[in-house]
Design a protein around this motif. Structure first.
Motif, PDB file in Angstrom:
ATOM      1  N   PRO A  32     -35.521 -17.131  23.369  1.00 21.76           N
ATOM      2  CA  PRO A  32     -36.934 -16.884  23.090  1.00 21.76           C
ATOM      3  C   PRO A  32     -37.364 -17.444  21.737  1.00 21.76           C
ATOM      4  CG  PRO A  32     -35.662 -14.905  22.677  1.00 21.76           C
ATOM      5  CD  PRO A  32     -34.697 -15.932  23.208  1.00 21.76           C
ATOM      6  N   GLY A  33     -38.633 -17.455  21.522  1.00 16.68           N
ATOM      7  CA  GLY A  33     -39.247 -17.928  20.280  1.00 16.68           C
ATOM      8  C   GLY A  33     -40.719 -17.631  20.376  1.00 16.68           C
ATOM      9  N   LEU A  34     -41.555 -18.600  20.025  1.00 19.79           N
ATOM     10  CA  LEU A  34     -42.999 -18.435  20.175  1.00 19.79           C
ATOM     11  C   LEU A  34     -43.354 -18.696  21.633  1.00 19.79           C
ATOM     12  CD1 LEU A  34     -45.836 -18.014  18.964  1.00 19.79           C
ATOM     13  CD2 LEU A  34     -45.894 -20.471  18.494  1.00 19.79           C
ATOM     14  N   GLY A  35     -43.834 -17.669  22.314  1.00  9.77           N
ATOM     15  CA  GLY A  35     -44.141 -17.795  23.734  1.00  9.77           C
ATOM     16  C   GLY A  35     -45.562 -18.263  23.984  1.00  9.77           C
ATOM     17  N   ALA A  36     -45.873 -18.486  25.259  1.00  6.00           N
ATOM     18  CA  ALA A  36     -47.199 -18.970  25.657  1.00  6.00           C
ATOM     19  C   ALA A  36     -48.302 -17.974  25.322  1.00  6.00           C
ATOM     20  CB  ALA A  36     -47.212 -19.271  27.158  1.00  6.00           C
ATOM     21  N   CYS A  37     -47.940 -16.697  25.172  1.00  6.83           N
ATOM     22  CA  CYS A  37     -48.940 -15.667  24.835  1.00  6.83           C
ATOM     23  C   CYS A  37     -49.164 -15.559  23.334  1.00  6.83           C
ATOM     24  CB  CYS A  37     -48.513 -14.319  25.404  1.00  6.83           C
ATOM     25  SG  CYS A  37     -48.474 -14.288  27.214  1.00  6.83           S
ATOM     26  N   GLY A  38     -48.505 -16.415  22.552  1.00 11.18           N
ATOM     27  CA  GLY A  38     -48.698 -16.407  21.098  1.00 11.18           C
ATOM     28  C   GLY A  38     -47.866 -15.362  20.383  1.00 11.18           C
ATOM     29  N   VAL A  48     -44.610 -12.278  28.042  1.00  8.21           N
ATOM     30  CA  VAL A  48     -45.010 -12.952  26.802  1.00  8.21           C
ATOM     31  C   VAL A  48     -44.955 -14.473  26.925  1.00  8.21           C
ATOM     32  CG1 VAL A  48     -44.250 -11.035  25.327  1.00  8.21           C
ATOM     33  CG2 VAL A  48     -42.671 -12.923  25.830  1.00  8.21           C
ATOM     34  N   ASP A  49     -44.472 -14.977  28.063  1.00  8.57           N
ATOM     35  CA  ASP A  49     -44.249 -16.423  28.144  1.00  8.57           C
ATOM     36  C   ASP A  49     -44.337 -16.896  29.590  1.00  8.57           C
ATOM     37  OD1 ASP A  49     -43.747 -18.944  27.167  1.00  8.57           O
ATOM     38  OD2 ASP A  49     -41.779 -18.463  26.312  1.00  8.57           O
ATOM     39  N   ARG A  50     -44.377 -18.226  29.741  1.00  8.14           N
ATOM     40  CA  ARG A  50     -44.382 -18.851  31.063  1.00  8.14           C
ATOM     41  C   ARG A  50     -43.125 -19.696  31.205  1.00  8.14           C
ATOM     42  NH1 ARG A  50     -46.407 -24.171  30.780  1.00  8.14           N
ATOM     43  NH2 ARG A  50     -47.416 -24.209  32.817  1.00  8.14           N
ATOM     44  N   CYS A  51     -42.529 -19.647  32.381  1.00  8.49           N
ATOM     45  CA  CYS A  51     -41.285 -20.377  32.651  1.00  8.49           C
ATOM     46  C   CYS A  51     -41.624 -21.620  33.474  1.00  8.49           C
ATOM     47  CB  CYS A  51     -40.320 -19.471  33.405  1.00  8.49           C
ATOM     48  SG  CYS A  51     -38.855 -20.317  34.011  1.00  8.49           S
ATOM     49  N   THR A  52     -41.445 -22.796  32.876  1.00  5.84           N
ATOM     50  CA  THR A  52     -41.826 -24.042  33.562  1.00  5.84           C
ATOM     51  C   THR A  52     -40.878 -24.410  34.693  1.00  5.84           C
ATOM     52  OG1 THR A  52     -40.660 -25.295  31.865  1.00  5.84           O
ATOM     53  CG2 THR A  52     -43.022 -25.020  31.577  1.00  5.84           C
ATOM     54  N   GLY A  53     -39.646 -23.907  34.662  1.00  5.16           N
ATOM     55  CA  GLY A  53     -38.702 -24.251  35.722  1.00  5.16           C
ATOM     56  C   GLY A  53     -38.611 -23.209  36.817  1.00  5.16           C
ATOM     57  N   CYS A  54     -39.463 -22.181  36.772  1.00  6.28           N
ATOM     58  CA  CYS A  54     -39.366 -21.064  37.714  1.00  6.28           C
ATOM     59  C   CYS A  54     -40.270 -21.249  38.924  1.00  6.28           C
ATOM     60  CB  CYS A  54     -39.746 -19.755  37.026  1.00  6.28           C
ATOM     61  SG  CYS A  54     -38.569 -19.205  35.769  1.00  6.28           S
ATOM     62  N   GLN A  55     -39.774 -20.821  40.074  1.00 11.38           N
ATOM     63  CA  GLN A  55     -40.586 -20.701  41.281  1.00 11.38           C
ATOM     64  C   GLN A  55     -41.418 -19.413  41.157  1.00 11.38           C
ATOM     65  OE1 GLN A  55     -40.855 -23.086  43.742  1.00 11.38           O
ATOM     66  NE2 GLN A  55     -39.699 -24.200  42.182  1.00 11.38           N
ATOM     67  N   PRO A  56     -42.432 -19.223  42.008  1.00 12.73           N
ATOM     68  CA  PRO A  56     -43.350 -18.084  41.828  1.00 12.73           C
ATOM     69  C   PRO A  56     -42.692 -16.717  41.664  1.00 12.73           C
ATOM     70  CG  PRO A  56     -44.237 -19.578  43.449  1.00 12.73           C
ATOM     71  CD  PRO A  56     -42.885 -20.099  43.096  1.00 12.73           C
ATOM     72  N   GLY A  87     -58.872 -20.164  30.656  1.00 12.06           N
ATOM     73  CA  GLY A  87     -59.345 -21.197  29.735  1.00 12.06           C
ATOM     74  C   GLY A  87     -58.185 -22.018  29.228  1.00 12.06           C
ATOM     75  N   SER A  88     -58.452 -22.808  28.195  1.00  8.16           N
ATOM     76  CA  SER A  88     -57.406 -23.687  27.665  1.00  8.16           C
ATOM     77  C   SER A  88     -56.444 -22.958  26.741  1.00  8.16           C
ATOM     78  CB  SER A  88     -58.049 -24.868  26.935  1.00  8.16           C
ATOM     79  OG  SER A  88     -58.871 -24.388  25.885  1.00  8.16           O
ATOM     80  N   ASN A  89     -56.798 -21.743  26.280  1.00  6.57           N
ATOM     81  CA  ASN A  89     -55.943 -20.994  25.370  1.00  6.57           C
ATOM     82  C   ASN A  89     -55.022 -20.073  26.165  1.00  6.57           C
ATOM     83  OD1 ASN A  89     -54.735 -19.530  23.368  1.00  6.57           O
ATOM     84  ND2 ASN A  89     -56.603 -18.580  22.587  1.00  6.57           N
ATOM     85  N   PRO A  90     -53.711 -20.376  26.245  1.00  5.70           N
ATOM     86  CA  PRO A  90     -52.809 -19.533  27.034  1.00  5.70           C
ATOM     87  C   PRO A  90     -52.674 -18.122  26.479  1.00  5.70           C
ATOM     88  CG  PRO A  90     -51.560 -21.141  25.768  1.00  5.70           C
ATOM     89  CD  PRO A  90     -53.005 -21.480  25.591  1.00  5.70           C
ATOM     90  N   ASN A  91     -52.972 -17.934  25.173  1.00  2.99           N
ATOM     91  CA  ASN A  91     -52.876 -16.599  24.578  1.00  2.99           C
ATOM     92  C   ASN A  91     -53.837 -15.620  25.244  1.00  2.99           C
ATOM     93  OD1 ASN A  91     -51.204 -17.963  22.850  1.00  2.99           O
ATOM     94  ND2 ASN A  91     -52.471 -17.728  21.043  1.00  2.99           N
ATOM     95  N   ALA A  92     -54.911 -16.144  25.849  1.00  4.83           N
ATOM     96  CA  ALA A  92     -55.924 -15.293  26.473  1.00  4.83           C
ATOM     97  C   ALA A  92     -55.619 -15.031  27.950  1.00  4.83           C
ATOM     98  CB  ALA A  92     -57.294 -15.943  26.325  1.00  4.83           C
ATOM     99  N   ASN A  93     -54.453 -15.464  28.424  1.00  9.28           N
ATOM    100  CA  ASN A  93     -54.105 -15.280  29.834  1.00  9.28           C
ATOM    101  C   ASN A  93     -54.044 -13.784  30.151  1.00  9.28           C
ATOM    102  OD1 ASN A  93     -52.351 -15.036  32.308  1.00  9.28           O
ATOM    103  ND2 ASN A  93     -52.383 -17.258  32.112  1.00  9.28           N
TER     104      ASN A  93
END
Length: 202
Positions: free
Chosen positions: A101-107, A157-165, A130-136
């Protein structure tokens, strides 16, 4: 050959010659129908530059509208099948993996000891506002992951780019609570939880 025979041959030749009729050759050929492609090309060439630009812009706008409608309809259809909190909430079965982990897509900055989860980018992006993932809207949502008789509650807190739904990605510490780290990837069941007040999380 006698005279009678010669007369008969002459009659046959006359008859044969008389029955052959040839079509008259026209003095001029019929007019050829104009080639549609060439006439359209000529019309296009005769248009002013401004008219050409307007036509091209209109064609591109129509194409963009068709693509946009198709994408919108397919997204709407896919949303219905995604594991979203607004659906039945689960349980879902997917792969459990771990990441650093580190800085996630949610900020939010996270470490290995945090009870956090990265959900599939497909699910995360489907509800993006919107374009700001922190507001997801999924940021801060809770899930409960289960493996065998063990379970753990996690915060998105984050999105996984290699994950299926239905896959989820957790820290190595969380993975160790649910399974053997050496396996690296195991099946897990998980479901969405109702929002829990911050002061009731102890």
């Amino acid at each position: 050959m006698g005279e009678a025979e010669e007369g008969q041959v002459g009659e046959v030749e006359k008859t044969a010659t008389a029955t052959i009729r040839r079509k008259p050759v026209p003095t001029q050929l019929p007019p050829r129908s104009p080639n549609t492609n060439q006439s359209l090309l000529n019309r296009w060439r005769k248009l002013s530059r401004r008219a050409r630009i307007i036509i091209l812009v209109l064609v591109l706008a129509i194409i963009a509208l068709i693509i946009g409608l198709a994408a919108g309809l397919s997204t709407r259809k896919h949303k219905q099948n995604l594991p979203l909190p607004s659906g039945n909430g689960g349980p879902y079965t997917g792969d459990l993996t771990y990441y650093e982990p580190g800085l996630g897509a949610c900020g939010i900055v996270s470490v290995n000891s945090d009870k956090i989860v990265a959900i599939s980018h497909i699910v995360f992006d489907a509800v993006s506002v919107g374009s700001n993932p922190n507001a997801n809207p999924l940021c801060g949502k809770k899930i409960r992951a289960r493996k065998d008789n063990k379970s753990v509650d996690l915060t998105v807190v984050d999105r996984c780019t290699g994950c299926q739904p239905t896959d989820i990605d957790v820290t190595i510490n969380t993975f160790a609570e649910l399974s053997d780290v050496d396996l690296g990837r195991v099946l897990v069941q998980w479901n969405w939880l109702e929002d829990v007040p911050v002061d009731a999380q102890s």
